[in-house]
Structure formats: structure tokens, C-alpha cells
Motif scaffolding. Structure first.
Motif, PDB file in Angstrom:
ATOM      1  N   GLY A 134       0.766  -1.234   0.000  1.00 32.01           N
ATOM      2  CA  GLY A 134       0.000   0.000   0.000  1.00 32.01           C
ATOM      3  C   GLY A 134       0.797   1.283   0.000  1.00 32.01           C
ATOM      4  N   THR A 135       2.010   1.274   0.572  1.00 33.44           N
ATOM      5  CA  THR A 135       2.773   2.527   0.633  1.00 33.44           C
ATOM      6  C   THR A 135       3.150   3.083  -0.750  1.00 33.44           C
ATOM      7  OG1 THR A 135       4.736   1.152   1.109  1.00 33.44           O
ATOM      8  CG2 THR A 135       3.677   2.279   2.966  1.00 33.44           C
ATOM      9  N   PRO A 136       3.397   2.249  -1.777  1.00 30.69           N
ATOM     10  CA  PRO A 136       3.612   2.861  -3.102  1.00 30.69           C
ATOM     11  C   PRO A 136       2.414   3.673  -3.581  1.00 30.69           C
ATOM     12  CG  PRO A 136       4.421   0.612  -3.100  1.00 30.69           C
ATOM     13  CD  PRO A 136       3.697   0.802  -1.812  1.00 30.69           C
ATOM     14  N   ALA A 137       1.195   3.217  -3.245  1.00 30.57           N
ATOM     15  CA  ALA A 137       0.005   3.982  -3.629  1.00 30.57           C
ATOM     16  C   ALA A 137      -0.024   5.324  -2.918  1.00 30.57           C
ATOM     17  CB  ALA A 137      -1.262   3.177  -3.300  1.00 30.57           C
ATOM     18  N   LEU A 138       0.398   5.354  -1.640  1.00 27.63           N
ATOM     19  CA  LEU A 138       0.439   6.625  -0.911  1.00 27.63           C
ATOM     20  C   LEU A 138       1.413   7.600  -1.576  1.00 27.63           C
ATOM     21  CD1 LEU A 138       0.470   5.352   2.795  1.00 27.63           C
ATOM     22  CD2 LEU A 138      -1.481   6.145   1.448  1.00 27.63           C
ATOM     23  N   THR A 139       2.562   7.089  -2.017  1.00 25.11           N
ATOM     24  CA  THR A 139       3.540   7.950  -2.681  1.00 25.11           C
ATOM     25  C   THR A 139       3.018   8.473  -4.014  1.00 25.11           C
ATOM     26  OG1 THR A 139       5.372   6.753  -1.637  1.00 25.11           O
ATOM     27  CG2 THR A 139       5.888   8.049  -3.594  1.00 25.11           C
ATOM     28  N   LEU A 140       2.372   7.605  -4.784  1.00 27.75           N
ATOM     29  CA  LEU A 140       1.855   8.018  -6.091  1.00 27.75           C
ATOM     30  C   LEU A 140       0.702   9.011  -5.946  1.00 27.75           C
ATOM     31  CD1 LEU A 140       1.990   4.493  -7.724  1.00 27.75           C
ATOM     32  CD2 LEU A 140       3.304   6.474  -8.486  1.00 27.75           C
ATOM     33  N   GLY A 145      -0.770  15.363  -5.587  1.00 32.23           N
ATOM     34  CA  GLY A 145      -0.895  16.567  -4.781  1.00 32.23           C
ATOM     35  C   GLY A 145       0.325  17.459  -4.885  1.00 32.23           C
ATOM     36  N   ALA A 146       1.512  16.850  -4.939  1.00 36.25           N
ATOM     37  CA  ALA A 146       2.741  17.640  -5.075  1.00 36.25           C
ATOM     38  C   ALA A 146       2.787  18.350  -6.420  1.00 36.25           C
ATOM     39  CB  ALA A 146       3.960  16.737  -4.911  1.00 36.25           C
ATOM     40  N   GLY A 147       2.279  17.708  -7.465  1.00 35.75           N
ATOM     41  CA  GLY A 147       2.245  18.355  -8.770  1.00 35.75           C
ATOM     42  C   GLY A 147       1.270  19.518  -8.815  1.00 35.75           C
ATOM     43  N   PRO A 165      -7.596  12.799   2.096  1.00 37.43           N
ATOM     44  CA  PRO A 165      -8.873  12.188   1.672  1.00 37.43           C
ATOM     45  C   PRO A 165      -8.705  11.137   0.583  1.00 37.43           C
ATOM     46  CG  PRO A 165      -9.087  14.561   1.855  1.00 37.43           C
ATOM     47  CD  PRO A 165      -7.624  14.263   1.957  1.00 37.43           C
ATOM     48  N   LEU A 166      -7.790  11.366  -0.344  1.00 40.23           N
ATOM     49  CA  LEU A 166      -7.579  10.393  -1.422  1.00 40.23           C
ATOM     50  C   LEU A 166      -6.917   9.118  -0.915  1.00 40.23           C
ATOM     51  CD1 LEU A 166      -6.304  12.802  -4.234  1.00 40.23           C
ATOM     52  CD2 LEU A 166      -8.587  11.826  -3.978  1.00 40.23           C
TER      53      LEU A 166
END
Length: 219
Positions: A134-140, A145-147, A165-166
Motif C-alpha cells: 500500500g505505501t507505493p500507492a500513498l507515494t503516487l 498533490g505535489a504536482g 482524503p484520497l
């Protein structure tokens, strides 16, 4: 792309939000919960998976605001976008480096920190597996949001408001899978497969959305 990955990994490891900072923040979140809940070990075991996932989510947010912003300030981002490489590929490489420097240490440290919340060995293995998935999904998701906030000064607060929220579906299925592994009402495989699906969906959509946001910001 290999040189970009190595560069981003070194930057993520050195700047705030690197491996040590993320693990220390993860440790701080996990150790605070037992003081708030009290000495009830059974209650800690029931909420232990949720505590670890919340800690991992908050630790992942560290440094996400610098994923593109530092490159935009010194002009590196414009050079990367003009290099002829697809922006989606650039985002994917930067996300992979960020996860390797920040997310992977959280996964490795999770079995040790799980002892603070009195998790059983089966639950420890389940939480570690779900964090790995799951952590790769959090980064992606955080990259999107960073973009979006790359052109804003001090956009870290707005980034958190957009990302959390996402990231709730990732949190829900991660905790559900870890809870199901120790006799929950649902089979362990069902929420785990949903978590894998979310990560694959983020792998496809995240770089596209972040790349589009970077194009708009560079105009």
C-alpha cells in the motif's frame, strides 16, 4: 532515467523526510498511542494495525512537498520537461526513488514497531505485507498533490489536505487486511486484493495526473 533515480534517491535520503526522519516520525506516532490509550494490551492489539497505518500515512507525507518544488525553484524541473522524456516517466522515476528512500524504511521498521502495540506474529506479518503493497500507492497519490501545489509557496498544508482524503481507501483496505489476518470477519485475501488494485490504479493514473499538473505549472 537511472541517473535521475540515483539523484532523486540521494536527495530524498539527505533532505528532510529521508529514511531516518521518516522512521523517527513513525516511531513517535506509534509510541504516543499507548500513552493515550492506556495499559490495556488487548485494546492496543485491536487497534495496532490502524496505529501503524496512520503512522505510515503521516510519515509518507513528510518531504512530499519537496518532490517537485525544489527542482522547480532551481530550474531542474524545466530542463527535465524539455529533455524529451515523457513527464509521466519522470514522475514515475521520482516516485520510485522517493518510495525507496522513505516508504521502504517504514516497511522494514514496521515489524519492530509493531511490538509497541502488542501485535501477534501473524498480525505483524500481515501489517508488513499490507504496508509493502500500500505505501507505493500513498507515494503516487502524494505525487499528484505535489504536482498540483508545485507552484505554491508553503503548499505543504494544502498538499496534506488534498492527499489525506484520497489516501483513505488505502488506509481502509490496509487496516482491514491486517485485521482479517487475525480472525477478522472477512478473509485476508479479499481486502489485500483490493489494496493491490488501488496500488495498480495509482501506478497508472498517478503519473498521468501528476505529469499533467506539472505541464500546467510550467506554462
Amino acid at each position: 532515467m537511472t541517473a535521475l533515480f540515483v539523484r532523486e534517491f540521494k536527495i530524498a535520503a539527505r533532505v528532510g523526510g529521508g529514511a531516518l526522519i521518516g522512521v523517527l516520525f513513525f516511531l513517535a506516532v506509534v509510541t504516543v498511542f499507548p500513552f493515550g490509550v492506556g495499559p490495556d494490551l488487548k485494546m492496543l492489539a485491536r487497534i495496532g494495525a490502524a496505529v501503524l497505518w496512520i503512522g505510515a500515512l503521516l510519515a509518507t507525507l513528510l518531504g512530499l512537498d519537496r518532490l517537485f518544488q525544489a527542482d522547480r525553484e532551481d530550474g531542474t524541473l524545466d530542463l527535465l520537461l524539455m529533455s524529451g522524456r515523457p513527464p509521466e516517466l519522470i514522475v514515475l522515476v521520482k516516485c520510485a526513488a522517493h518510495w525507496a528512500a522513505t516508504g521502504l524504511p517504514l516497511v522494514i521498521s514496521a515489524p519492530v514497531l509493531a511490538l509497541f502495540v502488542n501485535l501477534e506474529p501473524t498480525a505483524i506479518g500481515a501489517v508488513t505485507l499490507t504496508l509493502l503493497v500500500g505505501t507505493p500507492a500513498l507515494t503516487l497519490i502524494g505525487a499528484v498533490g505535489a504536482g498540483v501545489t508545485v507552484s505554491l509557496r508553503r503548499g505543504g498544508v494544502l498538499l496534506s489536505i488534498l492527499v489525506i482524503p484520497l489516501a483513505i481507501p488505502v488506509l481502509i483496505f490496509g487496516v482491514s487486511a491486517a485485521t482479517a489476518a487475525v480472525g477478522g470477519p472477512t478473509p485476508f485475501l479479499t481486502p489485500l486484493l483490493y489494496l493491490c488494485a488501488i496500488s495498480l490504479f495509482a501506478l497508472v493514473l498517478g503519473p498521468v495526473a501528476a505529469g499533467a499538473a506539472l505541464r500546467v505549472a510550467s506554462d
